[in-house]
Design a protein around this motif. Structure first.
Motif, mmCIF file in Angstrom:
data_model
loop_
_atom_site.group_PDB
_atom_site.id
_atom_site.type_symbol
_atom_site.label_atom_id
_atom_site.label_comp_id
_atom_site.label_asym_id
_atom_site.label_seq_id
_atom_site.Cartn_x
_atom_site.Cartn_y
_atom_site.Cartn_z
ATOM 1 N N ASP A 167 0.830 -1.211 0.000
ATOM 2 C CA ASP A 167 0.000 0.000 0.000
ATOM 3 C C ASP A 167 0.860 1.255 0.000
ATOM 4 O OD1 ASP A 167 -2.281 -1.551 0.025
ATOM 5 O OD2 ASP A 167 -2.735 -1.218 2.154
ATOM 6 N N LEU A 168 2.040 1.184 0.616
ATOM 7 C CA LEU A 168 2.931 2.348 0.641
ATOM 8 C C LEU A 168 3.332 2.779 -0.766
ATOM 9 C CD1 LEU A 168 5.323 1.573 3.630
ATOM 10 C CD2 LEU A 168 3.596 3.374 3.500
ATOM 11 N N PHE A 169 3.540 1.824 -1.641
ATOM 12 C CA PHE A 169 3.914 2.160 -3.014
ATOM 13 C C PHE A 169 2.796 2.929 -3.715
ATOM 14 C CE2 PHE A 169 6.831 -1.525 -2.425
ATOM 15 C CZ PHE A 169 8.011 -0.813 -2.568
ATOM 16 N N GLY A 170 1.577 2.711 -3.301
ATOM 17 C CA GLY A 170 0.436 3.392 -3.910
ATOM 18 C C GLY A 170 0.360 4.867 -3.553
#
Length: 78
Positions: free
Chosen positions: A69-72
């Motif tokens: 989710d952090l990459f999003g």
């Protein structure tokens, strides 16, 4: 090296009570303190690691999803 699963006195007592209640209600058998304690020891030693490892795996999967989710939320370069 894997550490053995440790129960404090309150946890052990509550688990023994739970085993005794189960045997009384579901099997109509009386399970004494010694027998319930020995059964609990067996469950903790033989089955506990399986449950522990399942919890570790579930936590690993959860954390991996959160890391993905952090990459999003990355700021995109122009």
């Amino acid at each position: 090296m894997q550490q053995p699963i440790k129960l404090n006195e309150r946890q052990r007592s509550e688990m023994i009570d739970s085993l005794q209640t189960y045997f009384d209600q579901e099997k109509d058998e009386q399970l004494g303190d010694l027998a319930a304690g020995l059964l609990l020891d067996f469950i903790v030693e033989e089955l506990g690691p399986i449950f522990y490892n399942a919890g570790i795996e579930a936590s690993y999967q959860f954390m991996n999803e959160k890391i993905e989710d952090l990459f999003g939320i990355q700021v995109r370069e122009r």
